[in-house]
Write a protein that holds these residues in place. Structure first.
Motif, PDB file in Angstrom:
ATOM      1  N   ALA A  50      -6.183  -2.194   6.073  1.00  0.00           N
ATOM      2  CA  ALA A  50      -5.219  -1.098   6.238  1.00  0.00           C
ATOM      3  C   ALA A  50      -4.657  -0.690   4.880  1.00  0.00           C
ATOM      4  O   ALA A  50      -4.522   0.511   4.589  1.00  0.00           O
ATOM      5  N   ALA A  51      -4.349  -1.686   4.045  1.00  0.00           N
ATOM      6  CA  ALA A  51      -3.791  -1.391   2.718  1.00  0.00           C
ATOM      7  C   ALA A  51      -4.814  -0.625   1.871  1.00  0.00           C
ATOM      8  O   ALA A  51      -4.485   0.402   1.260  1.00  0.00           O
ATOM      9  N   ILE A  52      -6.059  -1.105   1.870  1.00  0.00           N
ATOM     10  CA  ILE A  52      -7.101  -0.437   1.068  1.00  0.00           C
ATOM     11  C   ILE A  52      -7.360   0.965   1.632  1.00  0.00           C
ATOM     12  O   ILE A  52      -7.533   1.926   0.883  1.00  0.00           O
TER      13      ILE A  52
ATOM     14  N   TRP B 202      -5.341  -6.221   5.095  1.00  0.00           N
ATOM     15  CA  TRP B 202      -5.941  -5.874   3.799  1.00  0.00           C
ATOM     16  C   TRP B 202      -6.716  -4.558   3.920  1.00  0.00           C
ATOM     17  O   TRP B 202      -6.626  -3.695   3.048  1.00  0.00           O
TER      18      TRP B 202
ATOM     19  N   ILE C  53      -4.437  -0.623  11.435  1.00  0.00           N
ATOM     20  CA  ILE C  53      -3.033  -0.919  11.761  1.00  0.00           C
ATOM     21  C   ILE C  53      -2.941  -1.518  13.170  1.00  0.00           C
ATOM     22  O   ILE C  53      -2.194  -2.466  13.411  1.00  0.00           O
TER      23      ILE C  53
ATOM     24  N   ALA D 241       0.834  -1.207   0.000  1.00  0.00           N
ATOM     25  CA  ALA D 241       0.000   0.000   0.000  1.00  0.00           C
ATOM     26  C   ALA D 241       0.865   1.251   0.000  1.00  0.00           C
ATOM     27  O   ALA D 241       0.530   2.243  -0.656  1.00  0.00           O
TER      28      ALA D 241
ATOM     29  N   ALA E 135      -5.225   2.938   3.237  1.00  0.00           N
ATOM     30  CA  ALA E 135      -4.112   3.842   2.879  1.00  0.00           C
ATOM     31  C   ALA E 135      -4.255   4.296   1.430  1.00  0.00           C
ATOM     32  O   ALA E 135      -4.031   5.477   1.110  1.00  0.00           O
ATOM     33  N   LEU E 136      -4.643   3.361   0.558  1.00  0.00           N
ATOM     34  CA  LEU E 136      -4.815   3.719  -0.860  1.00  0.00           C
ATOM     35  C   LEU E 136      -5.998   4.671  -1.037  1.00  0.00           C
ATOM     36  O   LEU E 136      -5.912   5.642  -1.803  1.00  0.00           O
TER      37      LEU E 136
ATOM     38  N   LEU F  22     -14.827   1.475   5.075  1.00  0.00           N
ATOM     39  CA  LEU F  22     -13.481   1.092   5.543  1.00  0.00           C
ATOM     40  C   LEU F  22     -13.234   1.438   7.006  1.00  0.00           C
ATOM     41  O   LEU F  22     -12.847   0.572   7.787  1.00  0.00           O
TER      42      LEU F  22
ATOM     43  N   VAL G  77      -5.801  -5.658  -3.810  1.00  0.00           N
ATOM     44  CA  VAL G  77      -5.313  -6.027  -2.467  1.00  0.00           C
ATOM     45  C   VAL G  77      -5.848  -7.412  -2.084  1.00  0.00           C
ATOM     46  O   VAL G  77      -5.105  -8.271  -1.591  1.00  0.00           O
TER      47      VAL G  77
ATOM     48  N   SER H  41      -4.955   8.150   0.038  1.00  0.00           N
ATOM     49  CA  SER H  41      -4.105   8.850  -0.935  1.00  0.00           C
ATOM     50  C   SER H  41      -4.885   9.183  -2.205  1.00  0.00           C
ATOM     51  O   SER H  41      -4.637  10.212  -2.839  1.00  0.00           O
ATOM     52  N   LEU H  42      -5.865   8.327  -2.562  1.00  0.00           N
ATOM     53  CA  LEU H  42      -6.704   8.646  -3.731  1.00  0.00           C
ATOM     54  C   LEU H  42      -7.552   9.880  -3.447  1.00  0.00           C
ATOM     55  O   LEU H  42      -7.798  10.690  -4.337  1.00  0.00           O
TER      56      LEU H  42
END
Lengths: 187, 189
Positions: free
Chosen positions: B173-175, B171, B90, A71, B177-178, B38, A145, B181-182
């Motif tokens: 956390a990754a989505i 997963w 996180i 990410a 963060a994206l 989210l 993801v 930023s988007l």
């Protein structure tokens, strides 16, 4: 057996060419993006396999570390921060992780997470640069993801199912060869 | 004085958003936007992993409180909610403990910001009461889903379920963060 192998090759071959083309979709495109790129697939499965070889806690820590760092790479890609050698690093990730599996290299968990994290950064960057152009960026992000995580779990599952070191070593060698082919520009 | 000038600006932004807001119970229930799922799912996962399910009782009323506080939080409520949700995800991934009332404060803050973001910063006056009820119910459902599922799984398979919840949190956390930023980069409204 030969027919199965041929079918698999036919299914995978178009993906290699399409993997990094401009993406316009949403969830389905995101889900298929890592799966259709053979360079991504081998690296993700290798992460799971290596985790299975290292055992707990690496078994779950590697699949957890990868998406988090991926990410970060994705964020860099979205924000347009330049990162050189992305495709080379992705090809190298398949080869390096494949070799780690083939030789069943046992490293301290922090170092293993570090190695996986470095490669995850480049994989995430490759996805991230394509995100803003997609029709539904959030759905695309959710898709890739999830797909990446599922490929890790496939690797972990394979590592748990496969009995006997020679088969695991062969799988690792196959992954390393695939990564090497991408690195040499043969795939 | 300069700070006071921001307040009418934040309030004035509300009518521009008003036509996009759901105005019926059904629409309120159904249009929970993806980016706001989210933080709510992450919050639920954090509570499930940390075993502090009683904090859910405090987080539920924080959503309608967010409807009321929305005009003061403004249109950046979605970014703040995504940031708080990322912190929850996180924490759920790493299993790090928080000192004192850390988990409680984060849970309340995330639910409140998500509530404010659900009205796009316009506040409760811009929506029908039935739509607000629908939104509150949908938000509560999203928040309660991970703990309910997590409890059922943890009771049956404690170790694999705990690992599964943490992988799921990574997963999210990754989505998250994206998505954050988007939102900053522009593609997400």
């Amino acid at each position: 057996m030969t027919r199965m192998a041929l079918l698999l090759a036919l299914l995978v071959a178009p993906g290699a060419a399409l993997a990094h083309a401009a993406t316009t979709g949403g969830l389905v495109s995101g889900l298929s993006h890592p799966v259709l790129g053979l360079d991504h697939v081998v690296a993700m499965v290798a992460v799971g396999l290596w985790g299975a070889i290292l055992g707990r806690p690496a078994l779950w820590m590697l699949p957890v570390a990868f998406p988090l760092v991926m990410a970060t790479g994705g964020v860099l890609g979205i924000l347009g921060v330049p990162l050189p050698g992305v495709e080379t690093a992705i090809a190298l990730s398949g080869m390096a992780l494949g070799l780690l599996v083939a030789f069943m290299v046992r490293l301290p968990i922090a170092l293993a997470c570090g190695i996986v994290g470095v490669f995850a950064l480049f994989h995430g960057y490759a996805h991230g640069t394509e995100l803003p152009a997609s029709a539904n960026p959030l759905a695309f992000a959710t898709g890739f993801v999830t797909s990446t995580g599922l490929l890790h779990l496939v690797g972990v599952g394979l590592g748990g199912l496969v009995r006997g070191r020679p088969v695991l070593r062969m799988l690792g060698a196959g992954i390393a060869l695939t990564g090497g082919a991408f690195l040499a520009g043969l795939a | 004085m300069r700070r006071a000038a921001w307040l009418p600006l934040a309030l004035a932004a509300a009518p521009a958003w008003a036509h996009d807001l759901p105005q019926t119970f059904g629409k309120g229930l159904a249009v929970l936007p993806g980016p706001l799922l989210l933080p709510l799912l992450s919050l639920g996962l954090m509570l499930a992993v940390s075993g502090r399910l009683r904090l859910l009782a405090g987080a539920v009323p924080a959503i309608p409180l967010g409807f009321v506080a929305a005009p003061w939080i403004g249109i950046n409520a979605d970014i703040l909610a995504l940031g708080a949700g990322l912190a929850c995800a996180i924490l759920a991934t790493t299993g790090l403990p928080l000192a004192g009332t850390g988990h409680g404060a984060l849970a309340l803050g995330t639910a409140l910001l998500a509530g404010a973001a659900l009205t796009h910063g316009a506040g409760w006056l811009a929506m029908e009461l039935s739509a607000l009820l629908g939104l509150a119910l949908a938000g509560t459902g999203a928040m309660a889903l991970p703990p309910v599922l997590g409890l059922a799984l943890l009771a049956r398979w404690p170790v694999p379920a705990r690992i599964g919840l943490r992988i799921g949190a990574s997963w999210l956390a990754a989505i998250g963060a994206l998505a954050l930023s988007l939102t900053f980069a522009g593609p997400l409204p």
